[in-house]
Design a protein around this motif. Structure first.
Motif, PDB file in Angstrom:
ATOM      1  N   GLN A   8     -73.131 -64.627 -29.734  1.00 62.34           N
ATOM      2  CA  GLN A   8     -73.500 -63.258 -29.356  1.00 62.34           C
ATOM      3  C   GLN A   8     -74.047 -62.473 -30.546  1.00 62.34           C
ATOM      4  OE1 GLN A   8     -70.797 -64.828 -28.269  1.00 62.34           O
ATOM      5  NE2 GLN A   8     -70.056 -64.017 -26.323  1.00 62.34           N
ATOM      6  N   LEU A   9     -73.498 -62.719 -31.746  1.00 59.26           N
ATOM      7  CA  LEU A   9     -74.011 -62.006 -32.925  1.00 59.26           C
ATOM      8  C   LEU A   9     -75.449 -62.452 -33.214  1.00 59.26           C
ATOM      9  CD1 LEU A   9     -71.019 -61.829 -35.451  1.00 59.26           C
ATOM     10  CD2 LEU A   9     -71.726 -60.182 -33.726  1.00 59.26           C
ATOM     11  N   ALA A  12     -77.755 -60.827 -30.835  1.00 61.13           N
ATOM     12  CA  ALA A  12     -78.013 -59.423 -31.176  1.00 61.13           C
ATOM     13  C   ALA A  12     -79.080 -59.323 -32.270  1.00 61.13           C
ATOM     14  CB  ALA A  12     -76.723 -58.737 -31.628  1.00 61.13           C
ATOM     15  N   GLN A  16     -82.655 -57.501 -31.839  1.00 61.02           N
ATOM     16  CA  GLN A  16     -82.968 -56.366 -32.712  1.00 61.02           C
ATOM     17  C   GLN A  16     -84.175 -56.611 -33.607  1.00 61.02           C
ATOM     18  OE1 GLN A  16     -81.595 -53.245 -33.530  1.00 61.02           O
ATOM     19  NE2 GLN A  16     -80.472 -53.366 -31.608  1.00 61.02           N
TER      20      GLN A  16
ATOM     21  N   THR B  28     -77.034 -55.074 -38.215  1.00 57.92           N
ATOM     22  CA  THR B  28     -76.743 -55.495 -36.839  1.00 57.92           C
ATOM     23  C   THR B  28     -75.435 -56.273 -36.770  1.00 57.92           C
ATOM     24  OG1 THR B  28     -79.092 -55.582 -36.270  1.00 57.92           O
ATOM     25  CG2 THR B  28     -77.601 -56.854 -34.878  1.00 57.92           C
ATOM     26  N   GLU B  32     -72.424 -54.831 -34.592  1.00 56.91           N
ATOM     27  CA  GLU B  32     -71.967 -55.562 -33.410  1.00 56.91           C
ATOM     28  C   GLU B  32     -70.459 -55.804 -33.468  1.00 56.91           C
ATOM     29  OE1 GLU B  32     -73.474 -56.691 -30.489  1.00 56.91           O
ATOM     30  OE2 GLU B  32     -74.976 -55.257 -31.151  1.00 56.91           O
ATOM     31  N   ASN B  35     -68.824 -52.443 -32.739  1.00 56.86           N
ATOM     32  CA  ASN B  35     -68.911 -52.100 -31.311  1.00 56.86           C
ATOM     33  C   ASN B  35     -67.947 -52.929 -30.479  1.00 56.86           C
ATOM     34  OD1 ASN B  35     -70.917 -50.260 -31.880  1.00 56.86           O
ATOM     35  ND2 ASN B  35     -72.606 -51.661 -31.385  1.00 56.86           N
TER      36      ASN B  35
END
Lengths: 102, 109
Positions: A8-9, A12, A16, B28, B32, B35
């Protein structure tokens, strides 16, 4: 409660930055490796608005096997500790972050 | 090492990336994780460690200056548990069982 992993990182970063999925995953690994290498050499890693990872030296002490009660020496060792920043602590509690905190 | 030093290292190792992109990548990652913790999720990075939020119960604290009792509400605090691999690296290699000499022998010094 969900568990977020490398996948998931990396996703992201992909969303981005617009790099390929492969390169996003490789860069995430690169970041984790650089943090690990700094800590391995005993240097603290300070990420503003997130927290500080540091290495602490622990002295020798006598421990005990909880099952048998036998005393065993616990050798001196180095352990990792993480101190969250005020900003991160505030974010977890849905509080506004005051300007000037880190 | 600070976040800006990490960004500088990463930019030097990846000359094909623009500096703002490197900043965005590093930003990021930590955003992340933040969050996820704020949502109540945990973040598990095998070999590195796991970030989670622990709940603290409300308690009666004291104002250290006046000694007056104050109610402290419950809250959530971030927690990091280092992974096995990183723990061993920080401690200088894989952990070894304590060395012991065979029974009845004298360890030469």
């Amino acid at each position: 409660m969900n568990t977020i992993t490398r996948a998931q990182l990396a996703e992201a970063i992909y969303a981005q930055v617009g790099l390929s999925r492969n390169e996003s995953a490789a860069l995430l690994e690169d970041v984790l490796e650089r943090i690990s290498a700094a800590l391995e050499s005993g240097r603290p890693v300070k990420i503003s608005a997130f927290g500080t990872f540091s290495v602490r030296q622990k002295g020798m002490r006598v421990g005990r096997n909880p099952k048998t009660g036998v005393e065993v020496p616990i050798m001196p060792r180095r352990v990792l500790s993480f101190r969250p920043s005020q900003v991160l602590k505030a974010r977890l509690n849905g509080e506004a972050v005051r300007a000037g905190d880190e | 090492m600070t976040k800006s030093e990490l960004i500088a290292q990463l930019a030097a190792a990846n000359p094909h990336l623009r500096q703002p992109d490197v900043e965005l990548i590093v930003g990021t990652i930590f955003d992340e994780i933040t969050n996820a913790l704020a949502r109540g999720d945990r973040v598990e990075l095998r070999g590195f460690g796991a970030f989670s939020a622990k709940q603290r119960d409300p308690r009666t604290g004291r104002n250290p200056r006046t000694g007056e009792a104050v109610e402290v509400s419950g809250k959530s605090v971030p927690y990091f548990k280092p992974g096995k691999e990183l723990r061993e690296r920080v401690n200088g290699g894989p952990l070894q069982a304590p060395k012991r000499s065979p029974r009845g022998t004298v360890t030469p010094s």
